[in-house]
Design a protein around this motif. Structure first.
Motif, short mmCIF file in Angstrom:
data_model
loop_
_atom_site.label_atom_id
_atom_site.label_comp_id
_atom_site.label_asym_id
_atom_site.label_seq_id
_atom_site.Cartn_x
_atom_site.Cartn_y
_atom_site.Cartn_z
N ARG A 88 0.52 5.35 0.60
CA ARG A 88 -0.43 6.37 1.03
C ARG A 88 0.31 7.67 1.31
O ARG A 88 1.36 7.66 1.95
CB ARG A 88 -1.15 5.90 2.29
N ALA A 119 -8.66 7.13 2.73
CA ALA A 119 -7.77 8.03 2.00
C ALA A 119 -8.37 9.43 1.94
O ALA A 119 -9.58 9.58 1.76
CB ALA A 119 -7.53 7.50 0.59
N TYR A 142 0.87 -1.18 0.00
CA TYR A 142 0.00 0.00 0.00
C TYR A 142 0.90 1.22 0.00
O TYR A 142 1.90 1.25 0.72
CB TYR A 142 -0.85 0.07 1.28
N ASP A 153 -7.14 -1.37 1.73
CA ASP A 153 -6.94 -0.83 3.07
C ASP A 153 -8.10 0.10 3.42
O ASP A 153 -8.17 1.22 2.94
CB ASP A 153 -5.62 -0.07 3.12
#
Length: 73
Positions: free
Chosen positions: A34, A68, A32, A63
């Protein structure tokens, strides 16, 4: 310190063998990525999910623990 490298139309970040080993990662694993509100970039391994009798798709491993936040570039 690592340098970002251009690969075709993408940009890649190379991880050293020691970081890969310490994180339990192998080439081809998913991570992932981010962008945090602080501007930091978080890279986290996707936990390997084993489902008996069927294959787990990467979409199943999204996730959702930390939603987000949209970031304007």
């Amino acid at each position: 310190m690592q340098r970002l490298t251009k690969w075709g139309n993408s940009t890649g970040l190379r991880l050293s063998a020691s970081v890969m080993e310490a994180a339990g990662l192998e080439a081809g694993d998913y991570v992932y990525v981010r962008l945090l509100d602080t501007g930091d970039i978080r890279v986290r391994p996707v936990k390997r999910v084993q489902i008996v009798g069927q294959a787990a798709s990467i979409a199943d491993a999204v996730d959702t623990a930390t939603p987000a936040k949209e970031t304007k570039w």
